[in-house]
Design a protein around this motif. Structure first.
Motif, PDB file in Angstrom:
ATOM      1  N   UNK A  28     -10.447-120.033  60.114  1.00  0.00           N
ATOM      2  CA  UNK A  28      -9.834-121.184  58.656  1.00  0.00           C
ATOM      3  C   UNK A  28      -8.583-120.414  58.341  1.00  0.00           C
ATOM      4  N   UNK A  29      -8.674-119.337  58.116  1.00  0.00           N
ATOM      5  CA  UNK A  29      -7.315-118.720  57.727  1.00  0.00           C
ATOM      6  C   UNK A  29      -6.304-118.554  58.779  1.00  0.00           C
ATOM      7  N   UNK A  30      -6.430-118.010  59.959  1.00  0.00           N
ATOM      8  CA  UNK A  30      -5.947-117.641  60.744  1.00  0.00           C
ATOM      9  C   UNK A  30      -4.952-119.308  61.878  1.00  0.00           C
ATOM     10  N   UNK A  31      -5.807-120.195  61.189  1.00  0.00           N
ATOM     11  CA  UNK A  31      -5.865-121.374  61.878  1.00  0.00           C
ATOM     12  C   UNK A  31      -4.399-122.272  60.436  1.00  0.00           C
ATOM     13  N   UNK A  32      -4.385-122.099  60.239  1.00  0.00           N
ATOM     14  CA  UNK A  32      -3.745-122.551  58.861  1.00  0.00           C
ATOM     15  C   UNK A  32      -1.754-121.917  59.085  1.00  0.00           C
ATOM     16  N   UNK A  33      -2.497-120.331  59.706  1.00  0.00           N
ATOM     17  CA  UNK A  33      -0.744-120.119  60.177  1.00  0.00           C
ATOM     18  C   UNK A  33      -0.333-120.417  60.609  1.00  0.00           C
ATOM     19  N   UNK A  34      -0.820-121.931  61.669  1.00  0.00           N
ATOM     20  CA  UNK A  34       0.576-122.546  62.196  1.00  0.00           C
ATOM     21  C   UNK A  34       0.829-123.958  61.608  1.00  0.00           C
ATOM     22  N   UNK A  35       1.443-123.221  60.350  1.00  0.00           N
ATOM     23  CA  UNK A  35       1.757-124.581  59.176  1.00  0.00           C
ATOM     24  C   UNK A  35       2.521-123.459  58.238  1.00  0.00           C
ATOM     25  N   UNK A  36       2.498-122.650  58.770  1.00  0.00           N
ATOM     26  CA  UNK A  36       3.784-121.239  57.768  1.00  0.00           C
ATOM     27  C   UNK A  36       4.622-121.545  58.171  1.00  0.00           C
ATOM     28  N   UNK A 426       1.178-132.739  55.557  1.00  0.00           N
ATOM     29  CA  UNK A 426       2.110-133.137  54.774  1.00  0.00           C
ATOM     30  C   UNK A 426       3.111-132.052  54.636  1.00  0.00           C
ATOM     31  N   UNK A 427       2.105-131.200  54.729  1.00  0.00           N
ATOM     32  CA  UNK A 427       3.960-130.222  54.249  1.00  0.00           C
ATOM     33  C   UNK A 427       4.402-129.439  55.047  1.00  0.00           C
ATOM     34  N   UNK A 428       3.517-129.658  56.627  1.00  0.00           N
ATOM     35  CA  UNK A 428       4.605-129.657  58.119  1.00  0.00           C
ATOM     36  C   UNK A 428       5.365-130.213  57.689  1.00  0.00           C
ATOM     37  N   UNK A 429       5.189-131.735  57.678  1.00  0.00           N
ATOM     38  CA  UNK A 429       6.188-133.281  57.818  1.00  0.00           C
ATOM     39  C   UNK A 429       7.100-133.360  57.039  1.00  0.00           C
ATOM     40  N   UNK A 430       6.697-132.199  55.823  1.00  0.00           N
ATOM     41  CA  UNK A 430       8.413-132.480  55.266  1.00  0.00           C
ATOM     42  C   UNK A 430       9.225-131.119  55.704  1.00  0.00           C
ATOM     43  N   UNK A 431       8.415-130.126  56.097  1.00  0.00           N
ATOM     44  CA  UNK A 431       9.617-129.375  56.899  1.00  0.00           C
ATOM     45  C   UNK A 431      10.023-129.431  57.818  1.00  0.00           C
ATOM     46  N   UNK A 448      18.749-130.485  49.662  1.00  0.00           N
ATOM     47  CA  UNK A 448      17.042-131.128  49.416  1.00  0.00           C
ATOM     48  C   UNK A 448      16.554-131.573  48.489  1.00  0.00           C
ATOM     49  N   UNK A 449      15.515-132.235  48.693  1.00  0.00           N
ATOM     50  CA  UNK A 449      14.688-133.023  46.634  1.00  0.00           C
ATOM     51  C   UNK A 449      13.769-131.557  47.745  1.00  0.00           C
ATOM     52  N   UNK A 450      12.780-131.379  46.191  1.00  0.00           N
ATOM     53  CA  UNK A 450      11.767-130.190  46.298  1.00  0.00           C
ATOM     54  C   UNK A 450      11.137-130.442  47.160  1.00  0.00           C
ATOM     55  N   UNK A 451      10.148-129.746  47.511  1.00  0.00           N
ATOM     56  CA  UNK A 451       9.169-129.748  48.457  1.00  0.00           C
ATOM     57  C   UNK A 451       7.651-130.847  47.203  1.00  0.00           C
ATOM     58  N   UNK A 452       7.530-131.857  48.352  1.00  0.00           N
ATOM     59  CA  UNK A 452       6.587-133.215  47.524  1.00  0.00           C
ATOM     60  C   UNK A 452       5.415-132.269  47.604  1.00  0.00           C
ATOM     61  N   UNK A 453       5.178-131.497  48.792  1.00  0.00           N
ATOM     62  CA  UNK A 453       3.703-130.770  48.904  1.00  0.00           C
ATOM     63  C   UNK A 453       3.835-129.630  49.423  1.00  0.00           C
ATOM     64  N   UNK A 454       3.150-129.033  47.982  1.00  0.00           N
ATOM     65  CA  UNK A 454       3.387-127.918  47.531  1.00  0.00           C
ATOM     66  C   UNK A 454       1.989-126.780  48.292  1.00  0.00           C
ATOM     67  N   UNK A 455       0.758-126.716  49.123  1.00  0.00           N
ATOM     68  CA  UNK A 455       0.416-126.130  49.194  1.00  0.00           C
ATOM     69  C   UNK A 455      -0.259-124.758  48.845  1.00  0.00           C
ATOM     70  N   UNK A 456      -1.051-124.229  48.551  1.00  0.00           N
ATOM     71  CA  UNK A 456      -1.556-123.034  47.506  1.00  0.00           C
ATOM     72  C   UNK A 456      -1.644-122.139  49.204  1.00  0.00           C
ATOM     73  N   UNK A 457      -0.424-120.754  48.827  1.00  0.00           N
ATOM     74  CA  UNK A 457      -1.248-120.012  49.534  1.00  0.00           C
ATOM     75  C   UNK A 457       0.272-120.354  50.954  1.00  0.00           C
ATOM     76  N   UNK A 458       0.378-121.391  51.363  1.00  0.00           N
ATOM     77  CA  UNK A 458       1.142-121.809  52.738  1.00  0.00           C
ATOM     78  C   UNK A 458       3.256-121.895  51.518  1.00  0.00           C
ATOM     79  N   UNK A 459       2.852-122.348  50.713  1.00  0.00           N
ATOM     80  CA  UNK A 459       4.087-122.752  49.848  1.00  0.00           C
ATOM     81  C   UNK A 459       4.198-121.130  48.850  1.00  0.00           C
ATOM     82  N   UNK A 460       5.487-120.184  49.034  1.00  0.00           N
ATOM     83  CA  UNK A 460       5.132-119.131  48.201  1.00  0.00           C
ATOM     84  C   UNK A 460       6.495-119.475  47.342  1.00  0.00           C
ATOM     85  N   UNK A 461       7.959-120.239  47.607  1.00  0.00           N
ATOM     86  CA  UNK A 461       8.658-120.860  47.807  1.00  0.00           C
ATOM     87  C   UNK A 461       9.826-121.639  48.331  1.00  0.00           C
TER      88      UNK A 461
END
Length: 491
Positions: A28-36, A426-431, A448-461
Motif C-alpha cells: 500500500x505504501x508503494x501504491x500510494x507513490x502513484x500520487x507522489x 483529492x490531492x492528485x486533482x489539485x496537483x 496559486x492558492x495553498x493546497x486544500x488537501x495536504x495528506x500526510x506523507x505525500x505533502x512535504x511542502x
C-alpha cells in the motif's frame, strides 16, 4: 488410508508469515507513490538540466550540465558531489509521472540492503539457517518501514529520501560486501567496493561517518586475526573512502554554508551526540520493537546454542556499537547544534533499531553460551518445543493487542487511510489543476492558492509566498514563466 500431512518447522513457518506481512506492509505504501509529486528542491536543482534536456534531448549535454551544476555547488554550497549529481537529475526532469516511482525505488532499495547485509551475519558468522536470516531481515524491514516517524521525507520526497534513506541503503550494501570480502573474498568485491566508496563519500555525512568507523574497525580486526590479504584490501577501501570524504568535507561551499549556521566545537558535538543516543533509544523503544525481540528470542537461542561464533566481551562490543550509532548525530550537532531535519532523523532511527536489536542479540548470545551446558541438561527436546510454543503464544497475543491499538499509526495503515478516504485522490486533482496552469503558455505570472488537501506523507511542502523566493524563481524557470508563488493570505 490418509496420508499424514507434515507441518513445516516453526522457523520456516515464521519466515513465511513475516515475509508475507512485510510484503503486505510495503504494497500500500508503494501504491500510494502513484500520487507522489515533485516539490521544492526537485525543481530548484532540476531547472537548468530540464531546459537543456528540452532543448537538446542529448544525454551527453544533460550530464555536462549536471556536472557543471555540481562544480558550482561545490564552490558555493556543499561538497557532496555524487548526491548533488543526483539532485540535478531528478526523475521529474524527463516526465512528471516518473516521480511516481520514487517511493517504490527507495523502499525496494532499503529492503534489499537489509537482506544483503544480514545474510553473511546470520548464515556465515552464526552458521544460522536461511529461515532465521529471512525472519531477522523481514522483522527489520517491518520495523524500519512501518514505524519510522518521518515517512514523507524518508520515502516520498526524492531530494530528501534519495540523499538520506537512499544513501543509507547503499551504505548497508557497502558494509555487507565488506563483510563478505572479509569472510570469503571474491574477485569482484574490491572494484565494486571502490566504486561504492567513491560514490558514498560524496553523499551525506550522517551515514558515511559511522561507515568509515566500521570499515576502519574491520580492517584492524582482520589484521589482528592475521588475515593480511583481506586487511590490505579493506584498508585500501577505507583510505579511498576517507580521501573522497575529505574532498567532500573540505569543499569551499561547505565553509561558506557553515558561516550561516550555529556551529559548536567538535568535542561538544561528540558529548551531545553521546547523550542524544540515550534519548533516541528511550523515545524509539516501542511495543513493536519489544514484540520483535520476543519473537526472535527462541530462534536466536536455538542458533546460538550450537554456533561456533563466540559472543565475547559484550560490554566492549556494546560500548563500541553505541559509539558508532551516536556518531551519526555528530555532523548535525557540529554544524547546526541540532539533531537535524526529519529526513536525517529517519536514518538515525533505522540505526537506533539496528543497534537495539544487535545489542539484544549479542547479549542473548553471550548468556546462551554462558549457560549452554546447563540448558542442555535442564531442557529436553519436548520442553524446548513447549518454550518455543509459549513464546509464539505470547507474541501473537501481544501482537493482537498492539495491532488493534496502533495499526492505524503504521506507515501502511496511514497509506491505506489516505487511499480509501479519498485524500490522496483529492490531492492528485489539485496537483493536476496546478500542472495544467504551469503548462499553459498563455499564463505568464502564476499565483496559486495553498493546497486544500495536504495528506500526510505525500505533502512535504509547497512553493514560497513571494515571486522573489529563490525556489519560486527556479520553478518559474522550469516551466518558462515570469513568476510563480502561492498566496497564503488567500487574497
Amino acid at each position: 488410508m490418509f496420508k499424514k500431512i507434515s507441518r513445516p518447522p516453526a522457523e520456516k513457518l515464521a519466515a513465511y508469515i513475516l515475509l508475507f506481512l512485510m510484503a503486505a506492509g510495503l504494497l500500500p505504501v508503494m501504491y500510494l507513490g502513484r500520487y507522489n509529486h515533485p516539490t521544492g528542491d526537485d525543481y530548484y536543482y532540476g531547472a537548468e538540466t530540464r531546459i537543456v534536456w528540452e532543448e537538446t534531448g542529448s544525454i551527453r549535454r544533460l550530464l555536462e550540465e549536471a556536472v557543471r551544476g555540481v562544480a558550482l555547488q561545490y564552490e558555493r554550497w556543499q561538497g557532496s558531489y555524487s548526491a548533488m549529481l543526483l539532485m540535478y537529475l531528478p526523475p521529474n526532469l524527463f516526465d512528471y509521472r516518473a516521480y511516481r516511482c520514487v517511493t517504490s525505488v527507495i523502499l525496494l532499495l532499503l529492503t534489499g540492503s537489509v537482506f544483503y547485509l544480514l545474510k553473511p551475519v546470520v548464515c556465515s558468522l552464526w552458521k544460522g539457517t536461511r529461515s532465521l536470516w529471512l525472519i531477522l531481515s523481514a522483522l527489520m524491514v517491518l520495523l524500519w518501514v512501518q514505524t519510522v516517524p518521518f515517512q514523507g521525507e524518508s520515502f516520498f520526497w526524492y531530494n530528501g529520501s534519495m540523499y538520506y534513506t537512499g544513501y543509507y541503503s547503499l551504505t548497508l550494501i557497502f558494509l555487507g560486501m565488506a563483510l563478505r570480502y572479509s569472510l570469503q573474498p571474491k574477485r569482484h568485491h574490491i572494484p565494486v567496493m571502490l566504486v561504492l566508496a567513491v560514490f558514498l563519500a560524496g553523499g551525506n555525512y550522517v551515514s558515511m561517518l559511522p561507515a568509515l568507523l566500521l570499515i576502519a574497525g574491520l580492517a584492524l580486526l582482520l589484521l589482528l586475526r592475521k588475515k593480511k590479504t583481506q586487511a590490505l584490501g579493506i584498508t585500501a577501501i577505507w583510505l579511498t573512502a576517507l580521501l573522497c570524504f575529505l574532498i567532500n568535507v573540505l569543499a569551499p561551499g561547505n565553509q561558506a554554508r557553515k558561516e550561516g549556521m550555529w556551529s559548536i566545537p567538535a568535542w561538544k558535538a561528540i558529548v551531545k551526540s553521546l547523550l542524544q543516543g540515550f534519548y533516541y533509544i528511550r523515545a524509539w523503544s516501542s511495543g513493536w520493537l519489544f514484540l520483535s525481540l520476543l519473537l526472535l528470542t527462541p530462534f536466536l537461542w536455538k542458533t546460538f546454542s550450537r554456533t561456533s561464533f563466540r559472543f565475547r566481551w559484550p560490554a566492549a562490543v556494546l560500548g563500541l556499537g553505541y559509539g558508532v550509532f551516536c556518531s551519526m548525530s555528530c555532523p548535525t550537532f557540529y554544524t547546526m547544534n541540532s539533531t537535524g531535519p526529519a529526513r536525517v532523523a529517519a536514518i538515525v532511527y533505522y540505526s537506533c533499531v539496528l543497534f537495539v536489536v544487535g545489542a539484544y542479540t549479542y547479549i542473548l548470545g553471550y548468556v546462551c553460551q554462558l549457560l549452554s551446558h546447563r540448558c542442555t541438561a535442564a531442557f529436553s527436546a519436548e520442553k524446548k518445543k513447549l518454550l518455543t510454543g509459549a513464546a509464539f503464544l505470547i507474541f501473537f497475543l501481544f501482537t493482537g493487542i498492539q495491532t488493534v491499538k496502533n495499526l492505524a499509526e503504521t506507515t501502511a495503515g496511514k497509506a491505506v487511510a489516505l487511499l480509501t478516504g479519498g485524500e490522496a485522490a483529492a490531492y492528485e486533482l489539485e496537483y493536476q489543476e496546478r500542472l495544467r496552469i504551469l503548462e499553459d503558455d498563455r499564463i505568464r505570472d502564476v499565483v496559486f492558492l495553498p493546497y486544500e488537501h495536504q495528506p500526510e506523507m505525500l505533502y512535504v511542502g509547497d512553493f514560497g509566498g513571494s515571486p522573489e523566493d529563490e525556489t519560486n524563481r527556479k520553478v518559474a524557470q522550469y516551466y518558462h514563466k515570469n513568476s510563480v508563488c502561492v498566496d497564503y493570505q488567500g487574497d
